[in-house]
Design a protein around this motif. Sequence first.
Motif, PDB file in Angstrom:
ATOM      1  N   ARG A 117       0.828  -1.411   0.097  1.00  0.00           N
ATOM      2  CA  ARG A 117      -0.167  -0.025   0.024  1.00  0.00           C
ATOM      3  C   ARG A 117       0.702   1.243   0.146  1.00  0.00           C
ATOM      4  O   ARG A 117       0.494   2.035  -0.565  1.00  0.00           O
ATOM      5  CB  ARG A 117      -0.976  -0.093   1.024  1.00  0.00           C
ATOM      6  N   LEU A 118       2.050   1.199   0.825  1.00  0.00           N
ATOM      7  CA  LEU A 118       2.673   2.371   0.858  1.00  0.00           C
ATOM      8  C   LEU A 118       3.541   2.442  -0.510  1.00  0.00           C
ATOM      9  O   LEU A 118       3.540   3.519  -1.101  1.00  0.00           O
ATOM     10  CB  LEU A 118       3.697   2.317   2.060  1.00  0.00           C
TER      11      LEU A 118
ATOM     12  N   ARG B 100      -0.977 -13.058   7.000  1.00  0.00           N
ATOM     13  CA  ARG B 100      -2.226 -12.492   6.501  1.00  0.00           C
ATOM     14  C   ARG B 100      -3.302 -13.185   5.827  1.00  0.00           C
ATOM     15  O   ARG B 100      -4.575 -12.999   6.205  1.00  0.00           O
ATOM     16  CB  ARG B 100      -1.785 -11.460   5.160  1.00  0.00           C
ATOM     17  N   LEU B 101      -2.844 -14.369   5.310  1.00  0.00           N
ATOM     18  CA  LEU B 101      -3.789 -15.347   5.069  1.00  0.00           C
ATOM     19  C   LEU B 101      -4.462 -15.765   6.297  1.00  0.00           C
ATOM     20  O   LEU B 101      -5.607 -16.194   6.308  1.00  0.00           O
ATOM     21  CB  LEU B 101      -3.362 -16.633   4.188  1.00  0.00           C
TER      22      LEU B 101
ATOM     23  N   GLY C 267      -9.474  -9.146   0.778  1.00  0.00           N
ATOM     24  CA  GLY C 267      -9.331  -9.954  -0.232  1.00  0.00           C
ATOM     25  C   GLY C 267      -7.890  -9.725  -1.207  1.00  0.00           C
ATOM     26  O   GLY C 267      -7.776 -10.394  -2.303  1.00  0.00           O
ATOM     27  N   SER C 268      -7.019  -8.720  -0.951  1.00  0.00           N
ATOM     28  CA  SER C 268      -6.095  -8.250  -1.784  1.00  0.00           C
ATOM     29  C   SER C 268      -5.039  -9.463  -1.930  1.00  0.00           C
ATOM     30  O   SER C 268      -4.569  -9.698  -3.012  1.00  0.00           O
ATOM     31  CB  SER C 268      -5.489  -7.241  -1.071  1.00  0.00           C
ATOM     32  N   THR C 269      -4.661 -10.223  -0.986  1.00  0.00           N
ATOM     33  CA  THR C 269      -3.867 -11.401  -1.013  1.00  0.00           C
ATOM     34  C   THR C 269      -4.308 -12.364  -2.091  1.00  0.00           C
ATOM     35  O   THR C 269      -3.503 -12.743  -2.806  1.00  0.00           O
ATOM     36  CB  THR C 269      -3.459 -11.851   0.394  1.00  0.00           C
TER      37      THR C 269
ATOM     38  N   LEU D 104       0.915  -6.375  -6.125  1.00  0.00           N
ATOM     39  CA  LEU D 104      -0.170  -5.401  -5.392  1.00  0.00           C
ATOM     40  C   LEU D 104       0.277  -3.964  -5.737  1.00  0.00           C
ATOM     41  O   LEU D 104      -0.488  -3.139  -5.835  1.00  0.00           O
ATOM     42  CB  LEU D 104      -0.632  -5.745  -4.072  1.00  0.00           C
ATOM     43  N   ALA D 105       1.609  -3.977  -5.281  1.00  0.00           N
ATOM     44  CA  ALA D 105       2.038  -2.558  -5.375  1.00  0.00           C
ATOM     45  C   ALA D 105       1.986  -1.968  -6.630  1.00  0.00           C
ATOM     46  O   ALA D 105       1.786  -0.705  -6.913  1.00  0.00           O
ATOM     47  CB  ALA D 105       3.576  -2.585  -4.938  1.00  0.00           C
TER      48      ALA D 105
END
Length: 512
Positions: free
Chosen positions: A26-27, A52-53, A60-62, A122-123
């Motif tokens: 996110r950062l 995270r899982l 739901g991002s992962t 994701l980044a």
Amino acid sequence: MSQPVLPQPLPQIIQGGMGVAISDWRLARAVATAGQLGIVSGTGIDSLLTRRLQDGDPDGSTRRALSHFPNPELAQRALDTYFLEGGRAEGQPYKRVPLPSVGRLNPAWELAIVGGFVETWLAKEGHSGQVGMNLLTKLQMHTIPPLLGAMLAGVDFVIMGAGIPRDIPAVLDNFAIGQAATIKLDVKGEPTDHSTRLTLDPAEYGLDLDSLGLSSLKRPNFLPIITSHVLAQTLARKASGSVEGFVIEAPTAGGHNAPPRGKMQLDDLGQPIYSERDLADLEQMRDLGLPFWLAGGSGSPEGLQHALSEGAAGIQVGTLFAYCTDSGMDDGLRREALTQIRAGAGLRTDPLASPTGFPFKVVQLSHTLANAQLYAERTRICDIGYLREAYWEEVKDGKEGKIGLRCASEPIETYVRKGGSLEATVGRKCLCNGLMADAGFPQIQKGGEIELPLLTSGDDVVKLAHWQDRFSAGEVIRYLLGQWQPASDGVVAGQATGESDPAQVPSMAGHL
């Protein structure tokens, strides 16, 4: 193989690669979409993925990123093993990633490949900005897999410090053409006629280029983090492949610091004393003809302008980004840290905290492992193991010796039994568990003991006493570019610009 291509214009700001999810996707995404270089941390990426899982992946991002992983079998295995719908029950500990050994690298390596892909994918999702991955050279058993995962997701830069990453350019070259990559494993006490290497073959994970239907992967730009112009010259000329530039880190930077050159000397607070010898000569850096960025104490508009005036492409900034609302720092810890910093909590460069032997900067917060009483009360355990040292274990009766792994922060009797010295255990802290707790993933140990944070920062942390409670990555960038000011205007002389005790940090005129 596609050759690395530096973006033009070069980013003026590189967001620091703070370990274990502080520099999360996110950062990095927020910084990249603002036109600067966002960095994800590859440190601890296997444990981060699994935790995270186990927390249910609430947004739901992962799982979204896993659905794009090139080998669905590996992605599904991670889900089957670790995903908990709705997250863990109250008081339930995290299921751990089994500690790898030289003879048994999986499942840790497999999970690190997948985790490196997830974080990078994701980044980079939904924009055309630049994203890099940061890793620690000293974590040799945990370096190659995240790099492969990041390259599968199209990472643009790789940045590495905490050691001499001489082998890494060739690793990037080999992965780009689908070949196996190898690095040397430093083994303390290993006989001179032995040389242990760690090798990762993408084909063994179903990730060879033929299986992927690709001719090559993009080879990312490589920026070593260095403290000495001599090391920069050596890497530019003698590394295993191309080096595209450098991040030059001063002793004021956060996290692991290079030890001072020469004999270690400590001040009255037990901190290492640095001198002009510990600063890179910028004239010699300019002569190399490669771009460089200044890090450590440069997190201000004045720092950026100074860097540019010295011929740098810009600056790398960690601390300000670490405390912004886009970072992966646990929000409760962030708010409590800001409160204590405003109340006068200091920063200490601890020569003993890290099992690696590198000095380590720690914010002196009362509710963390920086508190000597809480450190003493913690039950020693080594259940994550990223900072373990490889050592040669002689075997009697004419049998071949073998490689063992030990950590100065593990139970003292265990470390000594493995040949470590009792003195080496004094003051050593479990950075692995402490940094996981910083990001909101504390392990629950036997008896219900919850691992405490151990917060690291650079010297710029003193500025935050005069900043508002909540600020974004975009506001940090605008501040550095001279386009925004923090709301609070109470300035303490010598602190608002991130200045430190002049007896400890030498002048940076013509150096860094």
